[in-house]
Design a protein around this motif. Sequence first.
Motif, PDB file in Angstrom:
ATOM      1  N   MET A   1     -16.647  -1.362   7.846  1.00  0.00           N
ATOM      2  CA  MET A   1     -15.507  -2.212   7.542  1.00  0.00           C
ATOM      3  C   MET A   1     -14.431  -1.363   6.868  1.00  0.00           C
ATOM      4  O   MET A   1     -14.599  -0.152   6.686  1.00  0.00           O
ATOM      5  CB  MET A   1     -15.941  -3.371   6.639  1.00  0.00           C
ATOM      6  N   VAL A   2     -13.349  -2.013   6.480  1.00  0.00           N
ATOM      7  CA  VAL A   2     -12.225  -1.300   5.884  1.00  0.00           C
ATOM      8  C   VAL A   2     -12.634  -0.598   4.593  1.00  0.00           C
ATOM      9  O   VAL A   2     -12.177   0.512   4.304  1.00  0.00           O
ATOM     10  CB  VAL A   2     -11.048  -2.276   5.628  1.00  0.00           C
TER      11      VAL A   2
ATOM     12  N   MET B   1      -8.258  13.918  -1.044  1.00  0.00           N
ATOM     13  CA  MET B   1      -7.243  14.289  -0.058  1.00  0.00           C
ATOM     14  C   MET B   1      -7.666  13.677   1.270  1.00  0.00           C
ATOM     15  O   MET B   1      -8.829  13.802   1.674  1.00  0.00           O
ATOM     16  CB  MET B   1      -7.148  15.809   0.127  1.00  0.00           C
ATOM     17  N   GLY B   2      -6.737  13.035   1.954  1.00  0.00           N
ATOM     18  CA  GLY B   2      -7.041  12.478   3.261  1.00  0.00           C
ATOM     19  C   GLY B   2      -5.948  12.814   4.234  1.00  0.00           C
ATOM     20  O   GLY B   2      -4.761  12.692   3.914  1.00  0.00           O
ATOM     21  N   CYS B   3      -6.327  13.277   5.426  1.00  0.00           N
ATOM     22  CA  CYS B   3      -5.344  13.672   6.427  1.00  0.00           C
ATOM     23  C   CYS B   3      -5.509  12.819   7.686  1.00  0.00           C
ATOM     24  O   CYS B   3      -6.630  12.568   8.131  1.00  0.00           O
ATOM     25  CB  CYS B   3      -5.511  15.149   6.773  1.00  0.00           C
ATOM     26  N   SER B   4      -4.401  12.384   8.258  1.00  0.00           N
ATOM     27  CA  SER B   4      -4.375  11.603   9.488  1.00  0.00           C
ATOM     28  C   SER B   4      -5.163  10.304   9.290  1.00  0.00           C
ATOM     29  O   SER B   4      -4.828   9.508   8.419  1.00  0.00           O
ATOM     30  CB  SER B   4      -4.914  12.439  10.648  1.00  0.00           C
ATOM     31  N   MET B   5      -6.231  10.061  10.062  1.00  0.00           N
ATOM     32  CA  MET B   5      -7.028   8.858   9.836  1.00  0.00           C
ATOM     33  C   MET B   5      -7.662   8.886   8.455  1.00  0.00           C
ATOM     34  O   MET B   5      -7.872   7.850   7.823  1.00  0.00           O
ATOM     35  CB  MET B   5      -8.099   8.731  10.922  1.00  0.00           C
ATOM     36  N   GLY B   6      -7.938  10.090   7.953  1.00  0.00           N
ATOM     37  CA  GLY B   6      -8.441  10.214   6.589  1.00  0.00           C
ATOM     38  C   GLY B   6      -7.394   9.809   5.568  1.00  0.00           C
ATOM     39  O   GLY B   6      -7.730   9.330   4.477  1.00  0.00           O
ATOM     40  N   GLY B   7      -6.122   9.990   5.921  1.00  0.00           N
ATOM     41  CA  GLY B   7      -5.046   9.541   5.046  1.00  0.00           C
ATOM     42  C   GLY B   7      -4.984   8.034   4.971  1.00  0.00           C
ATOM     43  O   GLY B   7      -4.725   7.451   3.904  1.00  0.00           O
ATOM     44  N   GLU B   8      -5.222   7.377   6.102  1.00  0.00           N
ATOM     45  CA  GLU B   8      -5.269   5.920   6.090  1.00  0.00           C
ATOM     46  C   GLU B   8      -6.402   5.439   5.195  1.00  0.00           C
ATOM     47  O   GLU B   8      -6.253   4.480   4.431  1.00  0.00           O
ATOM     48  CB  GLU B   8      -5.463   5.397   7.514  1.00  0.00           C
ATOM     49  N   ILE B   9      -7.542   6.129   5.274  1.00  0.00           N
ATOM     50  CA  ILE B   9      -8.695   5.756   4.448  1.00  0.00           C
ATOM     51  C   ILE B   9      -8.407   5.983   2.970  1.00  0.00           C
ATOM     52  O   ILE B   9      -8.946   5.279   2.102  1.00  0.00           O
ATOM     53  CB  ILE B   9      -9.936   6.541   4.913  1.00  0.00           C
TER      54      ILE B   9
ATOM     55  N   VAL C   1      -2.364   7.988   9.298  1.00  0.00           N
ATOM     56  CA  VAL C   1      -2.267   6.940  10.308  1.00  0.00           C
ATOM     57  C   VAL C   1      -1.911   5.651   9.590  1.00  0.00           C
ATOM     58  O   VAL C   1      -2.388   5.394   8.482  1.00  0.00           O
ATOM     59  CB  VAL C   1      -3.607   6.786  11.057  1.00  0.00           C
ATOM     60  N   SER C   2      -1.071   4.840  10.206  1.00  0.00           N
ATOM     61  CA  SER C   2      -0.743   3.525   9.656  1.00  0.00           C
ATOM     62  C   SER C   2      -1.102   2.456  10.681  1.00  0.00           C
ATOM     63  O   SER C   2      -1.054   2.695  11.886  1.00  0.00           O
ATOM     64  CB  SER C   2       0.750   3.436   9.306  1.00  0.00           C
ATOM     65  N   ASN C   3      -1.449   1.304  10.183  1.00  0.00           N
ATOM     66  CA  ASN C   3      -1.776   0.164  11.029  1.00  0.00           C
ATOM     67  C   ASN C   3      -0.492  -0.623  11.282  1.00  0.00           C
ATOM     68  O   ASN C   3       0.117  -1.140  10.350  1.00  0.00           O
ATOM     69  CB  ASN C   3      -2.820  -0.708  10.323  1.00  0.00           C
TER      70      ASN C   3
ATOM     71  N   ILE D   1     -11.295   0.826  15.916  1.00  0.00           N
ATOM     72  CA  ILE D   1     -11.487  -0.603  15.681  1.00  0.00           C
ATOM     73  C   ILE D   1     -11.169  -0.974  14.235  1.00  0.00           C
ATOM     74  O   ILE D   1     -10.490  -1.967  13.958  1.00  0.00           O
ATOM     75  CB  ILE D   1     -12.929  -1.010  16.050  1.00  0.00           C
ATOM     76  N   VAL D   2     -11.648  -0.156  13.305  1.00  0.00           N
ATOM     77  CA  VAL D   2     -11.397  -0.427  11.888  1.00  0.00           C
ATOM     78  C   VAL D   2      -9.963  -0.073  11.517  1.00  0.00           C
ATOM     79  O   VAL D   2      -9.261  -0.845  10.865  1.00  0.00           O
ATOM     80  CB  VAL D   2     -12.391   0.334  10.995  1.00  0.00           C
ATOM     81  N   GLY D   3      -9.513   1.104  11.951  1.00  0.00           N
ATOM     82  CA  GLY D   3      -8.186   1.570  11.559  1.00  0.00           C
ATOM     83  C   GLY D   3      -7.052   0.687  12.041  1.00  0.00           C
ATOM     84  O   GLY D   3      -6.063   0.492  11.337  1.00  0.00           O
ATOM     85  N   PHE D   4      -7.189   0.132  13.245  1.00  0.00           N
ATOM     86  CA  PHE D   4      -6.134  -0.711  13.811  1.00  0.00           C
ATOM     87  C   PHE D   4      -6.516  -2.185  13.860  1.00  0.00           C
ATOM     88  O   PHE D   4      -5.842  -2.988  14.498  1.00  0.00           O
ATOM     89  CB  PHE D   4      -5.779  -0.225  15.219  1.00  0.00           C
ATOM     90  N   GLY D   5      -7.586  -2.527  13.165  1.00  0.00           N
ATOM     91  CA  GLY D   5      -8.026  -3.916  13.145  1.00  0.00           C
ATOM     92  C   GLY D   5      -7.268  -4.737  12.113  1.00  0.00           C
ATOM     93  O   GLY D   5      -6.194  -4.359  11.637  1.00  0.00           O
ATOM     94  N   SER D   6      -7.843  -5.878  11.764  1.00  0.00           N
ATOM     95  CA  SER D   6      -7.234  -6.753  10.758  1.00  0.00           C
ATOM     96  C   SER D   6      -7.767  -6.361   9.381  1.00  0.00           C
ATOM     97  O   SER D   6      -8.980  -6.430   9.144  1.00  0.00           O
ATOM     98  CB  SER D   6      -7.567  -8.213  11.064  1.00  0.00           C
ATOM     99  N   TRP D   7      -6.870  -5.943   8.509  1.00  0.00           N
ATOM    100  CA  TRP D   7      -7.259  -5.513   7.162  1.00  0.00           C
ATOM    101  C   TRP D   7      -7.202  -6.685   6.197  1.00  0.00           C
ATOM    102  O   TRP D   7      -6.341  -7.560   6.318  1.00  0.00           O
ATOM    103  CB  TRP D   7      -6.336  -4.404   6.684  1.00  0.00           C
ATOM    104  N   GLU D   8      -8.116  -6.668   5.200  1.00  0.00           N
ATOM    105  CA  GLU D   8      -8.107  -7.730   4.197  1.00  0.00           C
ATOM    106  C   GLU D   8      -7.121  -7.447   3.063  1.00  0.00           C
ATOM    107  O   GLU D   8      -6.992  -8.252   2.139  1.00  0.00           O
ATOM    108  CB  GLU D   8      -9.512  -7.937   3.624  1.00  0.00           C
TER     109      GLU D   8
END
Length: 357
Positions: free
Chosen positions: A126-127, A150-158, A179-181, A274-281
């Motif tokens: 999950m998110v 430190m987070g880069c790209s999808m790691g930056g979104e996390i 990455v942004s949703n 699926i998680v990165g571009f899904g519905s976030w809470e």
Amino acid sequence: MLEIVHSRATSRGGLFVKLSGILLAVLLAWFYHAVQPPQPKICGSPNGPPVTSPRIKLRDGRHLAYLESGVPKEKANYKVIFIHGFDSCRYDIFPVSQELIAELGIYLLSFDRAGYGESDPDPKKMVNSTAIDIEELADQLGLGSKFHIMGCSMGGEIAWTCLKYIPHRLAGSAIVAPVSNYWWSGFSPRVSKEAFKQQILRDLWAVRVAHHAPWLVYWWNSQNFFPSSSVIAHSSSIFSAPDLKVLGRFEDRAHYVAQIRQQGEYESLHRDMIVGFGSWEFDPMDLKNPFPNNEGSIHLWHGTEDFIVPVSLSRYISQKLPWVKYHELPDAGHLFPLADGMSDAIVRKLVLGDRGV
């Protein structure tokens, strides 16, 4: 005679209906099978890849593989956890110079996110999942009450999820080319729409599927009828001119690249989408400053020539979160941390804040 003709026509019609029903059933069975992802090849299992790296066992029984570098954590002044991006693993850490590591006394910890490399897949991902994994990893390795991330790209979104779910554990954060949703509610419709349309057509569809039909993600990215995600396909079209200048450094991964997807593309790449571009809470633009007394800082970095993630999204987020220190780099692409000196500059700012000039 007319009755015989009518009887034959009725018989043909009934046969057509039966054949159509059989064909439909066959097609539905084929499609159901096609959309089902294969079972993962879990590391250490009888038919899975071998375990070659140190791992911890999490509360839910999964294993998390990690890689330590820099100075020993017992002697470190700063402990930094790196969150890798999409289609990457624990080895894809920023190339921080040994000189900076020694100068500042930095301990670096990277890990395979769930399903990548040698970390077990997380069927309940999950998110908030990776943030929770990071906290448990830090505790089991004895990093203390606080650490930098430190987070880069999808790691930056996390990294945004860490600010939401474990802000009390953070000493600072560097969020790099994140990455942004496109469906985060904080984005204005105009900004998200314009940024979304900057993607090439095949990626527009891949992202749409991940958001609107996650059950279809595996099939969409494994079928051969039309192009799927260009990032998964390693298409050169996603890189800008500045990226192409440093691309050789990114592609120098021959000794470990096979590990990245070895447990299955669904468990690594597809779950990420699926998680990165899904519905976030939650929406990152609703976050509160975790350092109201300036005891730490959050740095957001983005290049203006990023073809993978439009810079307009990070620019907008920085306007909504004035406590985030925003660094927009002209003539820099998605891979700008690989340029000479950039990783050192990011890490220096992360651990020293305004003193890291």
